[in-house]
Motif scaffolding. Sequence first.
Motif, PDB file in Angstrom:
ATOM      1  N   GLU A   1       7.424  -2.886  78.771  1.00 42.73           N
ATOM      2  CA  GLU A   1       7.467  -1.974  79.917  1.00 42.73           C
ATOM      3  C   GLU A   1       7.881  -0.573  79.510  1.00 42.73           C
ATOM      4  O   GLU A   1       7.480   0.403  80.133  1.00 42.73           O
ATOM      5  CB  GLU A   1       8.421  -2.517  80.982  1.00 42.73           C
ATOM      6  N   LYS A   2       8.676  -0.464  78.454  1.00 49.41           N
ATOM      7  CA  LYS A   2       9.145   0.836  77.993  1.00 49.41           C
ATOM      8  C   LYS A   2       8.116   1.554  77.117  1.00 49.41           C
ATOM      9  O   LYS A   2       7.958   2.757  77.203  1.00 49.41           O
ATOM     10  CB  LYS A   2      10.462   0.688  77.225  1.00 49.41           C
ATOM     11  N   PHE A   3       7.412   0.819  76.248  1.00 47.32           N
ATOM     12  CA  PHE A   3       6.506   1.521  75.336  1.00 47.32           C
ATOM     13  C   PHE A   3       5.075   1.600  75.829  1.00 47.32           C
ATOM     14  O   PHE A   3       4.309   2.454  75.401  1.00 47.32           O
ATOM     15  CB  PHE A   3       6.564   0.960  73.912  1.00 47.32           C
ATOM     16  N   SER A   4       4.677   0.756  76.782  1.00 42.90           N
ATOM     17  CA  SER A   4       3.300   0.788  77.285  1.00 42.90           C
ATOM     18  C   SER A   4       2.890   2.150  77.855  1.00 42.90           C
ATOM     19  O   SER A   4       1.812   2.639  77.527  1.00 42.90           O
ATOM     20  CB  SER A   4       3.072  -0.304  78.326  1.00 42.90           C
ATOM     21  N   PRO A   5       3.704   2.786  78.692  1.00 40.68           N
ATOM     22  CA  PRO A   5       3.292   4.096  79.216  1.00 40.68           C
ATOM     23  C   PRO A   5       3.119   5.146  78.114  1.00 40.68           C
ATOM     24  O   PRO A   5       2.275   6.024  78.223  1.00 40.68           O
ATOM     25  CB  PRO A   5       4.436   4.486  80.159  1.00 40.68           C
TER      26      PRO A   5
END
Length: 72
Positions: free
Chosen positions: A4-8
């Motif tokens: 969730e933190k690195f996907s964007p």
Amino acid sequence: MLEEKFSPIVDRAKRLHLTGAGELLLLKEAKEILTYFDNNFPHTEKIFATNGSTLNKEFAELKWFWILFALL
């Protein structure tokens, strides 16, 4: 979750370089890791470094670009 933190961030990236100490393809999870990035970030150019010692047809068929370092 880490995803969730690195996907964007990876979603906006033009290129992804997987680097680190050691040979990525020696990890038992290597194909799973590479396939994950292929499936979830198809628009992103993906590159990893390898010395080629474990490169086989299975890995070569993935849509990744790789850099081979000569074994001296």
